[in-house]
Design a protein around this motif. Structure first.
Motif, mmCIF file in Angstrom:
data_model
loop_
_atom_site.group_PDB
_atom_site.id
_atom_site.type_symbol
_atom_site.label_atom_id
_atom_site.label_comp_id
_atom_site.label_asym_id
_atom_site.label_seq_id
_atom_site.Cartn_x
_atom_site.Cartn_y
_atom_site.Cartn_z
ATOM 1 N N MET A 1 -3.881 2.601 -14.965
ATOM 2 C CA MET A 1 -3.747 1.811 -13.762
ATOM 3 C C MET A 1 -2.830 2.500 -12.745
ATOM 4 O O MET A 1 -2.611 1.977 -11.678
ATOM 5 N N ASP A 2 -2.326 3.670 -13.113
ATOM 6 C CA ASP A 2 -1.445 4.386 -12.191
ATOM 7 C C ASP A 2 -2.185 4.934 -10.973
ATOM 8 O O ASP A 2 -1.551 5.321 -9.998
ATOM 9 N N ASN A 3 -3.501 4.968 -11.020
ATOM 10 C CA ASN A 3 -4.273 5.518 -9.911
ATOM 11 C C ASN A 3 -4.755 4.464 -8.933
ATOM 12 O O ASN A 3 -5.608 4.741 -8.097
ATOM 13 N N TYR A 4 -4.231 3.254 -9.048
ATOM 14 C CA TYR A 4 -4.630 2.166 -8.169
ATOM 15 C C TYR A 4 -3.415 1.655 -7.407
ATOM 16 O O TYR A 4 -2.314 1.614 -7.945
ATOM 17 N N TYR A 5 -3.639 1.241 -6.177
ATOM 18 C CA TYR A 5 -2.566 0.584 -5.438
ATOM 19 C C TYR A 5 -2.441 -0.837 -5.962
ATOM 20 O O TYR A 5 -3.433 -1.521 -6.171
ATOM 21 N N LYS A 6 -1.222 -1.265 -6.179
ATOM 22 C CA LYS A 6 -0.973 -2.609 -6.681
ATOM 23 C C LYS A 6 -0.202 -3.397 -5.630
ATOM 24 O O LYS A 6 0.720 -2.871 -5.009
ATOM 25 N N ALA A 7 -0.569 -4.643 -5.445
ATOM 26 C CA ALA A 7 0.131 -5.519 -4.508
ATOM 27 C C ALA A 7 0.695 -6.695 -5.292
ATOM 28 O O ALA A 7 -0.015 -7.349 -6.047
ATOM 29 N N PHE A 8 1.987 -6.925 -5.108
ATOM 30 C CA PHE A 8 2.645 -8.017 -5.818
ATOM 31 C C PHE A 8 3.002 -9.169 -4.893
ATOM 32 O O PHE A 8 3.420 -10.225 -5.348
ATOM 33 N N ASN A 9 2.834 -8.938 -3.586
ATOM 34 C CA ASN A 9 3.125 -9.993 -2.621
ATOM 35 C C ASN A 9 2.436 -9.678 -1.290
ATOM 36 O O ASN A 9 1.794 -8.633 -1.149
ATOM 37 N N LYS A 10 2.595 -10.562 -0.345
ATOM 38 C CA LYS A 10 1.948 -10.425 0.965
ATOM 39 C C LYS A 10 2.396 -9.144 1.669
ATOM 40 O O LYS A 10 1.585 -8.442 2.278
ATOM 41 N N ASP A 11 3.671 -8.811 1.581
ATOM 42 C CA ASP A 11 4.189 -7.605 2.241
ATOM 43 C C ASP A 11 3.541 -6.338 1.688
ATOM 44 O O ASP A 11 3.269 -5.396 2.431
ATOM 45 N N ASP A 12 3.296 -6.294 0.388
ATOM 46 C CA ASP A 12 2.626 -5.138 -0.213
ATOM 47 C C ASP A 12 1.214 -4.968 0.350
ATOM 48 O O ASP A 12 0.776 -3.859 0.631
ATOM 49 N N ILE A 13 0.511 -6.076 0.519
ATOM 50 C CA ILE A 13 -0.846 -6.032 1.066
ATOM 51 C C ILE A 13 -0.821 -5.563 2.516
ATOM 52 O O ILE A 13 -1.596 -4.691 2.911
ATOM 53 N N LEU A 14 0.079 -6.122 3.306
ATOM 54 C CA LEU A 14 0.181 -5.730 4.711
ATOM 55 C C LEU A 14 0.584 -4.258 4.849
ATOM 56 O O LEU A 14 0.062 -3.541 5.707
ATOM 57 N N ASN A 15 1.491 -3.804 4.005
ATOM 58 C CA ASN A 15 1.911 -2.407 4.019
ATOM 59 C C ASN A 15 0.733 -1.487 3.679
ATOM 60 O O ASN A 15 0.540 -0.450 4.319
ATOM 61 N N PHE A 16 -0.059 -1.860 2.703
ATOM 62 C CA PHE A 16 -1.236 -1.076 2.340
ATOM 63 C C PHE A 16 -2.205 -0.985 3.515
ATOM 64 O O PHE A 16 -2.690 0.093 3.857
ATOM 65 N N ILE A 17 -2.497 -2.107 4.136
ATOM 66 C CA ILE A 17 -3.433 -2.122 5.261
ATOM 67 C C ILE A 17 -2.899 -1.266 6.403
ATOM 68 O O ILE A 17 -3.633 -0.438 6.961
ATOM 69 N N GLU A 18 -1.638 -1.427 6.731
ATOM 70 C CA GLU A 18 -1.047 -0.686 7.848
ATOM 71 C C GLU A 18 -1.016 0.823 7.590
ATOM 72 O O GLU A 18 -1.436 1.608 8.434
ATOM 73 N N ASN A 19 -0.536 1.220 6.432
ATOM 74 C CA ASN A 19 -0.324 2.640 6.176
ATOM 75 C C ASN A 19 -1.560 3.372 5.644
ATOM 76 O O ASN A 19 -1.912 4.432 6.148
ATOM 77 N N VAL A 20 -2.197 2.816 4.649
ATOM 78 C CA VAL A 20 -3.315 3.520 4.025
ATOM 79 C C VAL A 20 -4.604 3.346 4.837
ATOM 80 O O VAL A 20 -5.271 4.319 5.165
ATOM 81 N N VAL A 21 -4.932 2.103 5.179
ATOM 82 C CA VAL A 21 -6.193 1.845 5.868
ATOM 83 C C VAL A 21 -6.143 2.285 7.330
ATOM 84 O O VAL A 21 -6.991 3.040 7.786
ATOM 85 N N ILE A 22 -5.127 1.837 8.057
ATOM 86 C CA ILE A 22 -5.079 2.107 9.500
ATOM 87 C C ILE A 22 -4.559 3.513 9.806
ATOM 88 O O ILE A 22 -5.193 4.265 10.544
ATOM 89 N N LYS A 23 -3.411 3.870 9.229
ATOM 90 C CA LYS A 23 -2.796 5.166 9.550
ATOM 91 C C LYS A 23 -3.342 6.315 8.709
ATOM 92 O O LYS A 23 -3.106 7.477 9.027
ATOM 93 N N GLY A 24 -4.025 6.006 7.626
ATOM 94 C CA GLY A 24 -4.586 7.055 6.780
ATOM 95 C C GLY A 24 -3.568 7.765 5.904
ATOM 96 O O GLY A 24 -3.832 8.842 5.381
#
Length: 60
Positions: A1-24
């Motif tokens: 499971m080390d190769n997957y992004y994990k979200a434990f709360n709303k901030d983790d999800i928003l951070n993923f969207i902002e950095n990985v999805v939008i900023k690449g």
């Protein structure tokens, strides 16, 4: 499971969207590409087997 992004709360999800999805900014991208190339041409089968092993090995 080390190769997957994990979200434990709303901030983790928003951070993923902002950095990985939008900023690449994807720190795992390089790692996974190397692993996929090593397993070519059986990448899909190896991924499925890995997911099954991870699910079966989950300690509840």
């Amino acid at each position: 499971m080390d190769n997957y992004y994990k979200a434990f709360n709303k901030d983790d999800i928003l951070n993923f969207i902002e950095n990985v999805v939008i900023k690449g900014i994807d720190p795992m991208k390089t790692k996974e590409i190397k692993e996929l190339r090593l397993n070519y041409p059986n990448v899909a089968q190896i991924i499925v087997e890995h997911i099954i092993r991870e699910i079966v090995d989950v300690k509840i």
